[in-house]
Design a protein around this motif. Structure first.
Motif, PDB file in Angstrom:
ATOM      1  N   LYS A 150      30.628  34.183  45.554  1.00 19.43           N
ATOM      2  CA  LYS A 150      31.154  33.593  47.422  1.00 19.43           C
ATOM      3  C   LYS A 150      30.255  32.394  47.780  1.00 19.43           C
ATOM      4  N   THR A 156      36.566  31.788  50.645  1.00 14.69           N
ATOM      5  CA  THR A 156      35.853  33.021  49.533  1.00 14.69           C
ATOM      6  C   THR A 156      35.537  34.484  50.275  1.00 14.69           C
ATOM      7  N   ASP A 157      35.913  34.950  50.583  1.00 16.19           N
ATOM      8  CA  ASP A 157      35.929  36.397  51.299  1.00 16.19           C
ATOM      9  C   ASP A 157      37.420  36.937  50.418  1.00 16.19           C
ATOM     10  N   GLU A 178      37.514  42.109  45.733  1.00 17.04           N
ATOM     11  CA  GLU A 178      37.641  42.706  44.641  1.00 17.04           C
ATOM     12  C   GLU A 178      37.803  43.678  44.199  1.00 17.04           C
TER      13      GLU A 178
END
Length: 330
Positions: A92, A102-103, A106
């Motif tokens: 990230k 990036t956040d 997952e």
């Protein structure tokens, strides 16, 4: 969902390597799996290892389930609603993706969590470099249209990052953007080779440091192919290098993955190799650092970053002047 045993090696080396590996070489004359059809047209059909997948309309909820598909989606301006984590590295914070989302939630790392994939409510699953089994693919394609591992050109070469880019571009209805991104990356490689004609035809061993020796990467491996794209050639012998055969590393150029110069200096045999003594060796650093991770990602975002980071060291290591100090990469 469990993947083959070789995947454990990927974790420790930040590797993207297998029989289905993606070479980083240009393939201007390749027959890409997603080259046909007008830009942005739906339904779109993308061919891959498990057959073909048809996406009926432009997907709004994209989930990347391959090891590096996230970078390809981001390069095309698509922020996935969920992604597979790149394990063994703080992906990230990767410097080549600054400014991009990036956040992102997952859905697993080395092993995918099928329940989390389903919870993401995907319109399409992108796994162009996922090393799926047929069972893996069948499970995921029951959740949403799934683009599996891309196949290489009809001439038998392994699939390239360009084949990945074409497949993802078509799946997202962004073929025009994919062409622009491909041209930009090709231009970056072209500029590096034009500035360093001494790379052409020079044998270079790209070697991973293992617990009991080294491993010289095959030319089709995406990490080795990054260097062949620059003009280097692979040595005749690749594969496992035992401590007794470190002479196999003694090529005109040596590129080391997984250790620093300082760490290997204590090895009396390695340190006496002419390629090491004459400073014709480039150290990309420990696994889990930016340079080795960029090489492993083999993406349209990571490769230009690595070119900027590594080309000065490669230039110094190939000028055949022992007085030239090879700078650190990074």
């Amino acid at each position: 969902m469990r993947f083959p045993r070789w995947a454990s090696v990927l974790t420790s080396t930040l590797a993207l390597t297998s029989v289905a590996s993606l070479t980083a070489c240009s393939s201007d004359d390749a027959t890409h799996s997603a080259s046909a059809g007008p830009d942005g047209a739906f339904p779109a059909t993308v061919e891959h290892k498990f057959g073909s997948t048809t996406i009926e309309s432009r997907p709004d909820r994209v989930v990347t389930v391959g090891f590096n598909d996230l970078d390809f989606a981001l390069a095309l301006g698509e922020a996935p609603v969920a992604t597979r984590a790149f394990t063994g590295y703080d992906y990230k914070q990767r410097p080549w993706a600054q400014g991009y989302a990036t956040d992102i939630p997952e859905v697993g790392g080395m092993e995918l969590d099928v329940e989390k994939v389903a919870e993401a409510d995907p319109d399409v699953l992108l796994g162009t470099y996922a090393v799926f089994t047929q069972d893996d693919y069948d499970t995921l394609s029951g959740l949403a249209p799934t683009v599996g591992d891309v196949r290489g050109p009809a001439d038998g070469r392994a699939a390239s990052w360009e084949d990945q880019l074409d497949a993802i571009g078509k799946a997202l209805g962004k073929q025009g953007e994919a062409e622009k991104v491909r041209d930009q990356v090709r231009a970056a490689f072209g500029a590096a080779t034009a500035a360093n004609p001494q790379f052409a035809g020079r044998t270079a061993a790209v070697a991973m440091v293992l617990d009991n020796g080294f491993y010289i990467l095959e030319p089709e491996d995406p990490r080795a192919a990054f260097f062949t794209t620059l003009g280097f050639t692979a040595p005749a012998e690749t594969g496992t290098v035992s401590p007794e055969r470190l002479d196999l590393l003694d090529q005109r150029t040596l590129i080391v993955l997984g250790a620093t110069k300082e760490k290997l200096a204590s090895d009396p045999v390695f340190s006496q190799l002419p390629v090491v003594k004459e400073d014709r060796t480039v150290y990309l650093g420990e696994f889990g650092t930016d340079a080795t991770a960029a090489l492993g990602f083999a993406s349209p975002l990571s490769q230009p970053y690595l070119l900027d980071a590594a080309t000065p060291a490669l230039s110094a290591a190939t000028d055949d002047d022992p007085a030239t100090v090879v700078p650190a990469v990074g």
